[in-house]
Design a protein around this motif. Structure first.
Motif, PDB file in Angstrom:
ATOM      1  N   PRO A 141       0.849  -1.196   0.000  1.00 16.91           N
ATOM      2  CA  PRO A 141       0.000   0.000   0.000  1.00 16.91           C
ATOM      3  C   PRO A 141       0.885   1.247   0.000  1.00 16.91           C
ATOM      4  O   PRO A 141       1.860   1.312   0.785  1.00 16.91           O
ATOM      5  CB  PRO A 141      -0.792  -0.134   1.310  1.00 16.91           C
TER       6      PRO A 141
ATOM      7  N   GLY B 290      -5.260  -4.738  -7.667  1.00 18.00           N
ATOM      8  CA  GLY B 290      -5.142  -3.380  -7.173  1.00 18.00           C
ATOM      9  C   GLY B 290      -5.133  -2.332  -8.272  1.00 18.00           C
ATOM     10  O   GLY B 290      -5.603  -2.576  -9.407  1.00 18.00           O
TER      11      GLY B 290
ATOM     12  N   ASN C  72       1.405   2.627  -6.214  1.00 19.38           N
ATOM     13  CA  ASN C  72       0.126   2.110  -5.701  1.00 19.38           C
ATOM     14  C   ASN C  72      -0.517   3.171  -4.815  1.00 19.38           C
ATOM     15  O   ASN C  72      -0.078   3.375  -3.674  1.00 19.38           O
ATOM     16  CB  ASN C  72       0.401   0.834  -4.890  1.00 19.38           C
TER      17      ASN C  72
ATOM     18  N   ASN D  93      -3.236   3.263  -3.282  1.00 20.11           N
ATOM     19  CA  ASN D  93      -4.178   2.791  -2.264  1.00 20.11           C
ATOM     20  C   ASN D  93      -3.454   2.610  -0.924  1.00 20.11           C
ATOM     21  O   ASN D  93      -2.479   1.868  -0.838  1.00 20.11           O
ATOM     22  CB  ASN D  93      -4.806   1.470  -2.719  1.00 20.11           C
ATOM     23  N   PRO D  94      -3.931   3.298   0.136  1.00 21.49           N
ATOM     24  CA  PRO D  94      -3.222   3.236   1.423  1.00 21.49           C
ATOM     25  C   PRO D  94      -3.469   1.945   2.199  1.00 21.49           C
ATOM     26  O   PRO D  94      -2.837   1.730   3.240  1.00 21.49           O
ATOM     27  CB  PRO D  94      -3.790   4.435   2.188  1.00 21.49           C
ATOM     28  N   TYR D  95      -4.375   1.109   1.686  1.00 10.69           N
ATOM     29  CA  TYR D  95      -4.725  -0.084   2.458  1.00 10.69           C
ATOM     30  C   TYR D  95      -4.407  -1.392   1.755  1.00 10.69           C
ATOM     31  O   TYR D  95      -4.136  -2.394   2.403  1.00 10.69           O
ATOM     32  CB  TYR D  95      -6.222  -0.056   2.807  1.00 10.69           C
ATOM     33  N   LYS D  96      -4.467  -1.382   0.412  1.00  9.54           N
ATOM     34  CA  LYS D  96      -4.367  -2.643  -0.313  1.00  9.54           C
ATOM     35  C   LYS D  96      -3.089  -2.717  -1.147  1.00  9.54           C
ATOM     36  O   LYS D  96      -2.697  -1.727  -1.766  1.00  9.54           O
ATOM     37  CB  LYS D  96      -5.562  -2.799  -1.260  1.00  9.54           C
TER      38      LYS D  96
END
Lengths: 198, 198, 198, 198, 198, 198
Positions: E76, E97, E135, E137-140
């Protein structure tokens, strides 16, 4: 299909042919009734030979495919005089007669690699090297088939390019290069130069 | 000069030949007494043809030079069956007889481009496409000379590679590919497969 | 940008695409929403597979850059039947399931090099060689990602090109090549041939 | 590192150099104290020029990289006589003096493309074509820097390769090629031929 | 097979691998149990990514075949930071993602071509241009598969090559190049630089 | 001759130039009065250098011929900052002054190979690697001539492409790549970026 480009020879046309639209391509584009079985006239040539080259200008399907084919006819005592192909190696086999062939390596050795070839023999002339074939038989013609590793190999007959260019190379340059008098150069340049490729 | 490599065929040997030391190279390295003028036996081959290929394995001077040459003999009704050259385009001319030749374009069109060639005609088979030559004459043999745009073009006879590989491809795979029963595949795989190249 | 050329497939189009004027090129020319994550339908194909190839016809920014990418879906017991790429090597990795894969070397050995690949395994199919992938699992589909070393690799499904060309190859030629009766060839040619590439 | 190969010149060595183990490569492999700023002696050469070529034989780091560099010194009225590079195009710029330069296109046109170049001018000699440079100034030397599109471009001085090969080309061949008497050829072949490359 | 060469990385090794003797080649030479389906650790990398490249050093059968394959894992907010491949174009597809990707064109425009890619999208990074994937996305995490048009493409992480070379580039050079104070350069050079390729 | 293409720079134009009709080609197409002997202004450039590149956009006869030439002027303490050529190797010789030069190898070693070059020395920068030249003399300018192995080599000044692209690369990406605070990136991106090529 760009006819003005496809039917003209140029030192710059390494791969400059426009592809045909594939929807209109047919078997005819990969075919030529070249009559390579028929003897060519060798009397029109001062050097007694006649090269019939099937390259991309004559057979458009060769474009981008990196190969071409030639029939070479030699009169008795005729020759394909010293020449180079700027963009191709040549492999040759003798169909009829006998040929004395050779090529010369680069500076500084300038070794001559030569052989007398009989019917069925095979010889290779590496890319860009000066080479020749000579029919040593005073009575019988010779015939060879050669292939070249480019669809547009080009051919440079040394004597013609050096002494028969249009316009002529300065005789100062040529006299010094060949270590001869200028009037010898001038005499050579006055000859009628015609190459043996058609 | 690496003899173990130079005398073996391999799909991986695109340009894997070791150069000879130039000091010991001679004209012999660029020459082969290949007897390409002599008819080859076509009776040993089930398909009635015989391909004599002069590539870098036979003529070491071809290394890195991108060309090779072949003589092909066809018995009456003989053929050079559908095959491909994984690394070369082929240009062919008929020396004797008549040939029905063709190649098939890629998916999804799979167009057959075919011609009947007479003596002296020229035809091109583009790199990697499946092609064949067939001598339709029941009485007379045919002969062609072909050139290929690689010193190591490779040849893959379709039927042999598909049904005669060692070990065999699973008959599950082939039955589905050719839409036939497995026992048909098994029967095909049980044939004696021999290619027509020497 | 030459649309008529860019949207048609041809054996001759090795590098025949016209470049766009760079002033009007954008990121979109290097992008395709190809949905390579989505399963493809494998039921439409007799062989139980579906190849989604992203080549220069679909992604114009690939022109001259020498690479393309494909997703391949395999039904249970489905296969990508024996085929070749005339202008490319292929490297493949399994995303889902299991694949029995192989390629056959050139004449005269025709060795089969095969492996059973599991998820995450990588295999290479050298340029121009006949190769296949088969999903041996009767219940589960398989998925692979493959890359090819040309922006226009071409694909030749052997069975389709040999038995399903338009027009058909003479059954004389094929009967001899496959060592079968002509009526077997005729039966094969009468099948409906459809390739598995879209 | 194959010293016997790396320190010898050959027409066959297109890319035949063995790579060094990368662990022992240093900046020195990409460097040469070539003193290209220093005038070369042009008196040793019959043609009044001296070519200092930095190719892969002198600078091993050039291997596989497709480029080389040369300094050319011209005596007053000296020349780099008609020659070809079998594997490279040349681009040249004049550092000092004036040069009359030219190249001749392939058969059958054999057009001479020539220019008088002054300091700072740039000229291109396409791959494999016969070209020359001549210093027309009777009092002042000239200097040029040239680059070639190969790490091993080769050079063939036409007069030396044609009349000074070892062994000599048959005077039958040369007399016919140059349309002169055999004794003229014999006289030419008796000259001491030395090329101007070091 | 030259192990010392085959297991080392080098800027000079464009095509320097010695071919194996074809008689001893097996399917294993074209296979690697690379586990490209398994997530890689991205925590060891400061930039939050991990590139698993299958090139000729890992899979010897790729030699001369012009292709390689990679799996890239992104934490992430992880990224494959700006880098180039000196000898290859890259084509990439997203397996899991979302990725913000881009490349910058040559001087003098230096245009950024960027896109946000979702699963299944395809993007091309032309040869030698600086490019990156991030990427957002901070979570995935995210995962991509990429292919490169060389068996030995090389990778140059810009920050590492510029600020982390061994030995370091003079801070005079870098301060001027990046228009910053020398102590900023010194601070950058003092960082621990580790690339994200394994 | 396609002027819109021929006079614009693009990362995608590997070989996208349309050939002129050979009948209208003249010596002028192979010539440029480039004034490479004249010092260039180095004061307009923040980095104190000026690259005058003669590529196919300026000299149309170079098309397809794989070479180009450059003069580089360096102010005292000026530099040609870290950059790459995506499609070419470079060979350089020093005409005047002294240069500290170097290149950095690929991941994961990132070795710096550097030398101080004096007049007449020669150095090679392999294709696609980051390299630089710096004039360490605080009083005297330096001059070099360089040749590149492409008619359209391209040049990517690292700092400009990374921090000065249009539009800008996300500062999230750059902060992580260079291990600095975002406001440092923002400050860098706010600089006026101008490259030193004309």
């Amino acid at each position: 299909m760009s006819l003005p480009l496809q039917h003209r020879e140029s030192a710059m046309l390494v791969n400059g042919f426009v592809c045909k639209d594939p929807e209109v391509v047919t078997a005819e584009d990969f075919f030529l009734a070249a009559k390579l079985d028929m003897p060519r006239d060798t009397k029109m040539s001062k050097v007694g030979s006649n090269v019939t080259l099937i390259n991309v200008m004559k057979l458009v399907g060769l474009n981008t495919l990196g190969i071409s084919l030639a029939r070479i006819d030699y009169a008795p005592l005729g020759e394909n005089p010293p020449h180079t192909h700027p963009r191709a190696t040549e492999i040759l086999t003798v169909l009829e007669g006998t040929l004395y062939v050779g090529f010369v390596t680069s500076n500084t050795d300038n070794k001559l690699f030569s052989k007398v070839l009989n019917k069925g023999d095979v010889f290779v002339f590496p890319q860009g090297l000066i080479h020749f074939q000579f029919n040593p038989n005073p009575y019988k013609p010779a015939v060879a088939i050669a292939a070249l590793s480019s669809q547009n190999p080009g051919a440079i007959t040394i004597a013609n390019a050096v002494f028969g260019s249009k316009p002529m190379i300065s005789d100062d340059v040529l006299a010094k290069a060949f270590q001869v008098e200028k009037n010898t150069v001038d005499w050579l340049q006055a000859q009628f130069w015609a190459d043996n490729h058609n």
